[in-house]
Design an enzyme around this catalytic site. Sequence first.
Site, PDB file in Angstrom:
ATOM      1  N   GLU A   1     -21.893 -33.318  25.774  1.00 18.20           N
ATOM      2  CA  GLU A   1     -20.804 -33.831  26.832  1.00 18.20           C
ATOM      3  C   GLU A   1     -18.996 -32.619  27.805  1.00 18.20           C
ATOM      4  O   GLU A   1     -18.136 -32.363  27.511  1.00 18.20           O
ATOM      5  CB  GLU A   1     -19.692 -34.604  26.944  1.00 18.20           C
TER       6      GLU A   1
ATOM      7  N   TYR B   1     -20.345 -45.353  29.218  1.00 14.63           N
ATOM      8  CA  TYR B   1     -19.492 -47.190  27.766  1.00 14.63           C
ATOM      9  C   TYR B   1     -19.281 -47.476  28.861  1.00 14.63           C
ATOM     10  O   TYR B   1     -18.047 -48.150  29.511  1.00 14.63           O
ATOM     11  CB  TYR B   1     -18.490 -46.254  27.846  1.00 14.63           C
TER      12      TYR B   1
ATOM     13  N   ASP C   1     -14.087 -36.527  18.709  1.00 15.48           N
ATOM     14  CA  ASP C   1     -13.321 -37.522  19.025  1.00 15.48           C
ATOM     15  C   ASP C   1     -14.217 -38.023  17.084  1.00 15.48           C
ATOM     16  O   ASP C   1     -14.433 -39.149  17.116  1.00 15.48           O
ATOM     17  CB  ASP C   1     -14.514 -38.787  19.825  1.00 15.48           C
TER      18      ASP C   1
ATOM     19  N   GLU D   1     -26.216 -42.160  24.348  1.00 15.76           N
ATOM     20  CA  GLU D   1     -25.202 -42.832  23.770  1.00 15.76           C
ATOM     21  C   GLU D   1     -24.677 -44.342  24.391  1.00 15.76           C
ATOM     22  O   GLU D   1     -24.568 -44.118  25.610  1.00 15.76           O
ATOM     23  CB  GLU D   1     -23.575 -42.204  23.233  1.00 15.76           C
TER      24      GLU D   1
HETATM   25  C1  GCB Z   1     -18.087 -40.140  23.553  1.00 17.91           C
HETATM   26  C2  GCB Z   1     -18.955 -39.192  22.625  1.00 17.91           C
HETATM   27  C3  GCB Z   1     -18.547 -39.664  21.337  1.00 17.91           C
HETATM   28  C4  GCB Z   1     -17.173 -40.524  21.233  1.00 17.91           C
HETATM   29  C5  GCB Z   1     -17.606 -41.862  22.129  1.00 17.91           C
HETATM   30  C6  GCB Z   1     -16.529 -42.659  22.352  1.00 17.91           C
HETATM   31  O1  GCB Z   1     -19.109 -40.418  24.956  1.00 17.91           O
HETATM   32  O2  GCB Z   1     -19.869 -38.198  22.533  1.00 17.91           O
HETATM   33  O3  GCB Z   1     -18.013 -38.089  20.303  1.00 17.91           O
HETATM   34  O4  GCB Z   1     -17.284 -40.735  19.802  1.00 17.91           O
HETATM   35  O5  GCB Z   1     -17.789 -41.232  23.257  1.00 17.91           O
HETATM   36  O6  GCB Z   1     -17.212 -44.211  20.830  1.00 17.91           O
HETATM   37  O7  GCB Z   1     -15.911 -42.533  23.064  1.00 17.91           O
END
Ligand code: GCB
Length: 638
Positions: A449, A502, A208, A538
């Site tokens: 990941e 997330y 990403d 994260e």
């Molecule tokens: C993740 C990734 C990261 C992305 C992020 C997102 O899990 O490790 O590279 O930018 O989520 O914002 O989706």
Amino acid sequence: MGSSGAERAAERLLLAALCSVCQALQDGMLFPTESPSREVKDVSGLWIFRADESPERSRGFEQQWYKSPLAETGPVIDMPVPSSYNDITQDAQIRDFIGWVWYEKDVWVPARWIQDRGTRIVLRVGSAHYYSVLWVNGVKVTEHVGGHLPFEADISGVLRQTSGNQCRITIAVNNTLTLETLPPGTIQYMTDRSRYPAGYFVQNTNFDFFNYAGIHRPVLLYTTPKAHIDDITVETTFSDNIGLVSFNVSVLGSSKAAVKVTLSAQDGRCVASADGSRGVLKVTDVNLWWPYLMHENPAYLYSMEVQATAEDGQTDVYTLPVGIRTVKVTSTQFLINNKPFYFHGVNKHEDADIRGKGFDWPLVVKDFNLMKWMGANSFRTSHYPYAEEILQMADRHGIVIIDECPGVGIKDIRSFGNVSLAHHLTFMEELVRRDKNHPSVVMWSVANEPASEMPPAGFYFKELVSHTRSLDSSRPVTYITASNYARDLGAPYVDVICVNSYFSWYQDPGHTELIGLQLNTQFDNWYGKYQKPIIQSEYGADAVPGLHSDPPMMFTEEYQKTVLQNYHNVFDQKRKEFVIGELIWNFADFMTSQSIIRVVGNKKGIFTRQRQPKAGAFLLRERYWRIANETGNTLFKL
Ligand code: GCB
């Protein structure tokens, strides 16, 4: 471009990958610095540039563009170095270009470097994405697979044989990603002629961030004497008030060089010295290297001067900053100098307007000022190694680093094969060789990941983690997981569990009320299964700056704040148990490829891409300073 072009490019990549595995790192990769015996000439700046737009991207090699000045081969444009080339022009074809691009610069080499046969002249590229071939005056001097890391070539012979002190440097760089590169990718040909023209292809990736390319870090010429210090490895520990610095110096070009090592304090006082290429220096009343906000005098660096004198009396001198500290992991804690360390920090990207991933001092210094302003004591080099100059800043400011390799987007089972693993191991060797002496680096991350639930992942990560440990036994090793605890096959091998999640964003979007429950479950499951300390590596939410709503809605600054607050409530309970850190995703907004889920890039930054704070930045600032005052050894004023 017909399929044979990309296949040929992929083949070149592959051959070079195999070749670098066979050569397995005999030489060191010390950062070039000046000394009484060494000179450095920065040849970054304005270069000329030509993308090989031929259908197969192979014209440059067929017509041997390296043999004559690039401008004689066809149209060239100005290109700054270091910088990604993608955002420099108004041409979308250059922005999205896949394949070979050519860079060239004419430089003058000081006459005395050429005349003095005892001088070794080295050409070094800080990094280029991803596969590079280097020529000097039309003679190939080296090639390198992989972005983010330096490579160099001894060009003394070529310069002395060809046209004296004029030096035409040509660098061809290919950004194609294949199943065996890091990060991996695939080239896909679109064969439906009713929708795509002949030869149409795209580069697919599973990460990403925008796939910026070009020469991303400075290009340097530097000298050493023929008999020179090739590598230095330092490991440190302490007992009571005695610091111990064990060193290992390798010298090339002389088998009998006399080595002398001197360690000086910040006031210039010599505190220890030794003769010989290996040994241990003892430092009484040691000043330990402490992280920012953990001590009132953080980031103490000694200076280690190494002298190697060859049989002919020539001496090479190299000075290395040394921080004395230890790192240990228990089942619930991360210890720096035997004291619990809590990571309150950020994930970053090397990313900015116009220059893309190009190294830029104003940006680096601004980012350190922002991190210190918000009370961050650490960052993770998501998702690849950052410039050496950034690690040096971290050493000097006491910012702790999780150093990550570009094992990002490993989602295809074919990327778990032997060729990929061999390249990944070599990459870790190059990374450890480059970064091993930085006190700021406290942990290696071998991937982000990966599809760690796929059966080959168990073997793959076992090899990768154990190889990394064999390269450096003084630091823990991890990889970052997003898979479910029950399905993750790599976790048994790591020292620290790093989890990305997330909640209320990719899962249950809009439902911040679920974060508490889901995050508690996440932590308890992972800890219950592995009894290893956990970092939330994260978490976050996109916020378009200036977009507001109350009650909060996704993409507003209020929503980002609410997500953070809900995560923090759980962190505050769990950090009393086994959670040892929290790293926000992300420090700043950053560019991604174009897609229906990104509005001109990823907006999960707590700062905008131009480094202005969103509401979430102030929230984190309050929190981080408060945590520092609870967990540090002294009181700090916000
Ligand atoms: C993740 C990734 C990261 C992305 C992020 C997102 O899990 O490790 O590279 O930018 O989520 O914002 O989706």
